[in-house]
Design a protein around this motif. Structure first.
Motif, short mmCIF file in Angstrom:
data_model
loop_
_atom_site.label_atom_id
_atom_site.label_comp_id
_atom_site.label_asym_id
_atom_site.label_seq_id
_atom_site.Cartn_x
_atom_site.Cartn_y
_atom_site.Cartn_z
N MET A 1 -13.28 -20.70 -15.54
CA MET A 1 -12.21 -21.68 -15.53
C MET A 1 -10.88 -21.00 -15.74
SD MET A 1 -13.21 -24.73 -15.14
CE MET A 1 -14.71 -25.63 -15.08
N LYS A 2 -9.85 -21.63 -15.22
CA LYS A 2 -8.50 -21.11 -15.36
C LYS A 2 -7.61 -22.21 -15.89
CE LYS A 2 -4.80 -18.97 -12.77
NZ LYS A 2 -4.30 -18.51 -11.49
N MET A 3 -6.70 -21.86 -16.79
CA MET A 3 -5.73 -22.83 -17.31
C MET A 3 -4.64 -23.03 -16.28
SD MET A 3 -6.72 -23.78 -20.33
CE MET A 3 -5.28 -24.37 -21.16
N LYS A 4 -4.17 -24.27 -16.18
CA LYS A 4 -3.16 -24.60 -15.18
C LYS A 4 -2.08 -25.46 -15.84
CE LYS A 4 -2.88 -27.52 -11.11
NZ LYS A 4 -3.64 -28.25 -10.10
N PHE A 5 -0.82 -25.08 -15.60
CA PHE A 5 0.29 -25.89 -16.08
C PHE A 5 0.50 -27.04 -15.11
CE2 PHE A 5 1.25 -21.70 -17.89
CZ PHE A 5 1.31 -22.05 -19.22
N VAL A 6 0.95 -28.18 -15.64
CA VAL A 6 1.13 -29.38 -14.83
C VAL A 6 2.55 -29.92 -15.03
CG1 VAL A 6 0.33 -31.74 -14.44
CG2 VAL A 6 -1.32 -29.96 -15.04
N LEU A 7 3.17 -30.27 -13.93
CA LEU A 7 4.50 -30.88 -13.97
C LEU A 7 4.37 -32.30 -14.52
CD1 LEU A 7 7.49 -30.46 -12.93
CD2 LEU A 7 6.76 -31.74 -10.92
N THR A 8 5.15 -32.61 -15.56
CA THR A 8 5.12 -33.95 -16.12
C THR A 8 6.24 -34.80 -15.53
OG1 THR A 8 6.62 -33.44 -17.94
CG2 THR A 8 4.26 -33.03 -18.31
N LEU A 9 6.17 -36.08 -15.73
CA LEU A 9 7.24 -36.97 -15.29
C LEU A 9 8.55 -36.61 -15.98
CD1 LEU A 9 8.27 -39.37 -13.66
CD2 LEU A 9 7.43 -40.87 -15.50
N ALA A 10 8.47 -36.27 -17.27
CA ALA A 10 9.68 -35.87 -18.00
C ALA A 10 10.30 -34.62 -17.39
CB ALA A 10 9.36 -35.64 -19.48
N PRO B 1 10.11 -24.23 -4.54
CA PRO B 1 9.01 -24.38 -5.50
C PRO B 1 9.55 -24.45 -6.92
CG PRO B 1 8.68 -22.47 -4.07
CD PRO B 1 10.07 -22.96 -3.84
N LEU B 2 8.86 -25.17 -7.76
CA LEU B 2 9.15 -25.19 -9.20
C LEU B 2 8.11 -24.30 -9.86
CD1 LEU B 2 9.86 -29.00 -9.68
CD2 LEU B 2 11.52 -27.14 -9.45
N VAL B 3 8.58 -23.25 -10.51
CA VAL B 3 7.68 -22.24 -11.06
C VAL B 3 7.81 -22.22 -12.58
CG1 VAL B 3 7.08 -19.79 -11.04
CG2 VAL B 3 7.93 -20.88 -8.94
N TYR B 4 6.66 -22.23 -13.23
CA TYR B 4 6.62 -22.13 -14.70
C TYR B 4 5.60 -21.05 -15.06
CZ TYR B 4 6.09 -23.31 -19.61
OH TYR B 4 6.06 -23.23 -20.99
N GLY C 1 4.98 -27.40 -8.79
CA GLY C 1 5.53 -28.48 -7.99
C GLY C 1 6.67 -27.94 -7.15
N ALA C 2 7.51 -28.85 -6.69
CA ALA C 2 8.66 -28.43 -5.88
C ALA C 2 9.70 -29.54 -5.89
CB ALA C 2 8.23 -28.12 -4.46
N ILE C 3 10.91 -29.13 -5.53
CA ILE C 3 12.01 -30.07 -5.35
C ILE C 3 12.45 -30.00 -3.89
CG2 ILE C 3 13.65 -28.29 -6.15
CD1 ILE C 3 15.49 -30.57 -7.10
N GLY C 4 12.76 -31.16 -3.34
CA GLY C 4 13.31 -31.22 -1.99
C GLY C 4 14.56 -32.07 -2.01
#
Length: 136
Positions: free
Chosen positions: A1-10, A100-103, A109-112
């Motif tokens: 398994m790999k840990m993954k960061f997730v983009l939140t609504l905030a 792309p949004l990189v953390y 995620g990404a912004i357009g």
């Protein structure tokens, strides 16, 4: 398994707010779309006076940046360089304005952005993307 960061609504709202601030500072009416790493819409902000088509275009730019893990401008440059076969791939939007949004090295995620000239869309998108790193 790999840990993954997730983009939140905030997170998405913080990115969009920084982008909107940049657009308003320049007097630009744009649509700002924030998607997750699968290219699915998390948040959309449409500033007053922007053309309706920009809603779809901003989302498409964000989706391309997320799914291909690169700025939509890189896709634009590749196509302009003669690699027109890319245009047959799904979700390709070869126009500047998607980043792309990189953390911590992961694309989360990404912004357009759409509504003004594509290089101006890119300026607004960068302001939003930079905000993610500013408080991360």
């Amino acid at each position: 398994m790999k840990m993954k960061f997730v983009l939140t609504l905030a997170d998405a709202k913080r990115v969009a707010a920084a982008a909107a601030e940049e657009a308003q500072r320049n007097g630009w009416s744009v649509v700002i779309a924030i998607v997750d790493d699968a290219g699915l819409l998390v948040y959309l902000e449409r500033l007053d006076g922007v053309q309706p088509a920009s809603c779809d275009i901003a989302q498409a730019k964000a989706r391309a940046a997320a799914l291909f893990k690169r700025p939509s401008k890189a896709l634009e440059e590749t196509v302009a360089g003669g690699r027109v076969a890319l245009l047959s791939l799904p979700h390709i939007i070869p126009v500047e304005g998607g980043l792309p949004l990189v953390y911590e090295g992961q694309v989360i995620g990404a912004i357009g952005v759409s509504g003004v000239q594509s290089f101006e869309d890119g300026i607004v998108a960068k302001a939003g993307a930079d905000a993610l790193g500013a408080s991360a």
